[in-house]
Motif scaffolding. Structure first.
Motif, PDB file in Angstrom:
ATOM      1  N   ALA A  59       1.084  -1.245  -0.029  1.00 53.20           N
ATOM      2  CA  ALA A  59       0.139  -0.034   0.064  1.00 53.20           C
ATOM      3  C   ALA A  59       1.034   1.236  -0.016  1.00 53.20           C
ATOM      4  O   ALA A  59       0.592   2.342  -0.765  1.00 53.20           O
ATOM      5  N   ASN A  60       1.837   1.278   0.695  1.00 49.57           N
ATOM      6  CA  ASN A  60       2.921   2.425   0.756  1.00 49.57           C
ATOM      7  C   ASN A  60       3.411   2.640  -0.604  1.00 49.57           C
ATOM      8  O   ASN A  60       3.381   3.786  -0.969  1.00 49.57           O
ATOM      9  N   ALA A  61       3.860   1.703  -1.126  1.00 48.01           N
ATOM     10  CA  ALA A  61       4.648   1.633  -2.502  1.00 48.01           C
ATOM     11  C   ALA A  61       3.473   2.071  -3.517  1.00 48.01           C
ATOM     12  O   ALA A  61       3.832   2.812  -4.607  1.00 48.01           O
ATOM     13  N   CYS A  62       2.255   1.615  -3.679  1.00 48.08           N
ATOM     14  CA  CYS A  62       1.368   1.939  -4.412  1.00 48.08           C
ATOM     15  C   CYS A  62       0.863   3.469  -4.215  1.00 48.08           C
ATOM     16  O   CYS A  62       0.361   4.152  -5.328  1.00 48.08           O
ATOM     17  N   ARG A  63       1.081   3.963  -3.077  1.00 45.66           N
ATOM     18  CA  ARG A  63       0.502   5.341  -2.992  1.00 45.66           C
ATOM     19  C   ARG A  63       1.514   6.342  -3.946  1.00 45.66           C
ATOM     20  O   ARG A  63       0.908   7.592  -4.247  1.00 45.66           O
ATOM     21  N   ALA A  64       2.546   5.928  -4.279  1.00 42.58           N
ATOM     22  CA  ALA A  64       3.393   6.838  -4.876  1.00 42.58           C
ATOM     23  C   ALA A  64       2.819   6.751  -6.527  1.00 42.58           C
ATOM     24  O   ALA A  64       3.544   7.593  -7.408  1.00 42.58           O
ATOM     25  N   ARG A  65       2.063   5.903  -6.972  1.00 38.33           N
ATOM     26  CA  ARG A  65       1.539   5.846  -8.354  1.00 38.33           C
ATOM     27  C   ARG A  65       2.714   5.536  -9.366  1.00 38.33           C
ATOM     28  O   ARG A  65       2.954   6.016 -10.415  1.00 38.33           O
ATOM     29  N   PRO A  66       3.458   4.524  -8.863  1.00 38.56           N
ATOM     30  CA  PRO A  66       4.805   4.062  -9.599  1.00 38.56           C
ATOM     31  C   PRO A  66       4.299   3.585 -11.055  1.00 38.56           C
ATOM     32  O   PRO A  66       3.244   3.160 -11.290  1.00 38.56           O
ATOM     33  N   LEU A  67       5.268   2.982 -11.777  1.00 35.17           N
ATOM     34  CA  LEU A  67       4.852   2.313 -12.993  1.00 35.17           C
ATOM     35  C   LEU A  67       4.726   0.888 -12.710  1.00 35.17           C
ATOM     36  O   LEU A  67       3.670   0.364 -13.147  1.00 35.17           O
TER      37      LEU A  67
ATOM     38  N   SER B  81      -4.982  -7.805  -5.027  1.00 36.21           N
ATOM     39  CA  SER B  81      -6.229  -6.899  -4.614  1.00 36.21           C
ATOM     40  C   SER B  81      -5.579  -5.595  -4.483  1.00 36.21           C
ATOM     41  O   SER B  81      -6.238  -4.632  -4.771  1.00 36.21           O
ATOM     42  N   ILE B  82      -4.404  -5.526  -3.652  1.00 33.70           N
ATOM     43  CA  ILE B  82      -4.014  -4.187  -3.319  1.00 33.70           C
ATOM     44  C   ILE B  82      -3.575  -3.390  -4.521  1.00 33.70           C
ATOM     45  O   ILE B  82      -4.072  -2.339  -4.942  1.00 33.70           O
ATOM     46  N   GLY B  83      -2.994  -4.053  -5.622  1.00 30.18           N
ATOM     47  CA  GLY B  83      -2.626  -3.307  -6.640  1.00 30.18           C
ATOM     48  C   GLY B  83      -3.973  -2.954  -7.427  1.00 30.18           C
ATOM     49  O   GLY B  83      -3.986  -1.795  -8.201  1.00 30.18           O
ATOM     50  N   ALA B  84      -4.755  -3.838  -7.591  1.00 28.21           N
ATOM     51  CA  ALA B  84      -6.107  -3.304  -8.203  1.00 28.21           C
ATOM     52  C   ALA B  84      -7.004  -2.169  -7.607  1.00 28.21           C
ATOM     53  O   ALA B  84      -7.262  -1.338  -8.330  1.00 28.21           O
ATOM     54  N   GLN B  85      -6.846  -2.041  -6.240  1.00 19.41           N
ATOM     55  CA  GLN B  85      -7.074  -0.909  -5.609  1.00 19.41           C
ATOM     56  C   GLN B  85      -6.593   0.221  -6.189  1.00 19.41           C
ATOM     57  O   GLN B  85      -7.559   1.417  -6.111  1.00 19.41           O
ATOM     58  N   HIS B  86      -5.038   0.317  -6.227  1.00 23.22           N
ATOM     59  CA  HIS B  86      -4.591   1.438  -6.420  1.00 23.22           C
ATOM     60  C   HIS B  86      -4.593   1.515  -8.056  1.00 23.22           C
ATOM     61  O   HIS B  86      -3.771   2.689  -8.468  1.00 23.22           O
TER      62      HIS B  86
END
Length: 274
Positions: free
Chosen positions: A82-90, A115-120
């Motif tokens: 979740a912390n990584a996805c918050r940055a909207r990376p590639l 699931s976490i990737g899909a949420q973000h």
């Protein structure tokens, strides 16, 4: 298809953000692959500076490697993804699961990551890496049969070490795995370890050519699939990945120099588009 070559933060962790980013820009990398701090201020400083420098970001989570108990590993995976996805990376490159977890436990972790990737709206890739669920081909292949859309980071240097070979006798396995690769860690391994001391040395010529052949195949597969981009990260790491002389600990090669040299090799081989 756009070719992006990213700089590894691993091995440069002691540098301040502005110093590391300046080094990345000077070397000519297109972006950075790194694990982002959990602290919100530090997280935002990194992402802000990376964006201001015009660099792309691929996020990592490797910290779950230090969580042996399944429940702790699962909770850490959710937190770091979740912390990584918050940055909207590639994408996020994840060190997922353990080779000693049950198939059911690792499947639960893979489902959680999806699931976490899909949420973000951020793809989560799972790195081929020793001691993870993908630590050996015979461990990984059953997951690919159950999860045909599973996306991987191809770090085949680990399998050279785990299989004690340059995978010469495993073409059928490679044919099954390489179509799942979405990102490449461009480090050269050998049958007794995940990192040669200097890939430019003639004694490592066979190992280099084997790795290049795998990377060529992945790039060609992604192009044939109509992918918009392909990413590669030279990932020669610090000691003990980089070998050191006994007693004094002097490194026999410099990881950052090797990563820049690999950048130049990859740029010459693939250019900026395929």
């Amino acid at each position: 298809m756009e070719i992006l070559i990213l700089a590894p933060h691993w091995g440069s962790n002691a540098l301040a953000p502005q110093e590391f980013i300046a080094r990345v820009v000077d070397a000519g990398f297109d972006g950075i692959e790194m694990s982002l701090p959990l602290d919100p201020a530090a997280h935002d400083e990194w992402t802000g500076r990376i964006g201001a420098a015009g660099l792309q970001l691929a996020a990592q989570q490797w910290e779950t490697a230090f969580h042996a108990r399944f429940d702790e590993h699962r909770d850490a995976l959710a937190r770091y993804l979740a912390n990584a996805c918050r940055a909207r990376p590639l994408f996020v490159n994840s060190h997922t699961g353990k080779d000693y977890y049950s198939v059911e436990q690792n499947m639960e972790l893979l489902a959680l990551a999806e699931s976490i990737g899909a949420q973000h709206g951020v793809p989560v890739l799972h790195e081929i890496h020793r001691s993870r669920f993908s630590g050996h081909p015979t461990l990984l292949l059953p997951y690919l049969r159950q999860l045909p859309q599973l996306a991987l980071t191809a770090d085949l240097s680990h399998w050279c070490c785990a299989c004690e070979s340059l995978l010469e006798d495993q073409q059928e396995m490679l044919d099954a795995v390489l179509p799942h690769a979405r990102h490449i860690h461009a480090r050269v391994g050998h049958p007794q370890g995940p990192q040669v001391n200097d890939f430019r040395a003639p004694e490592w010529g066979e190992a280099l050519q084997r790795h290049l052949s795998w990377w060529d195949r992945i790039v060609a597969l992604r192009k044939a699939a109509g992918a918009r981009r392909m990413t590669l990260t030279p990932e020669f790491g610090p000691a003990p990945y980089t070998q050191a002389l006994p007693f004094g600990g002097e490194l026999v090669s410099q990881p950052w120099e090797l990563n820049v040299a690999m950048l130049e090799l990859l740029r010459g081989r693939y250019g900026r588009s395929q």
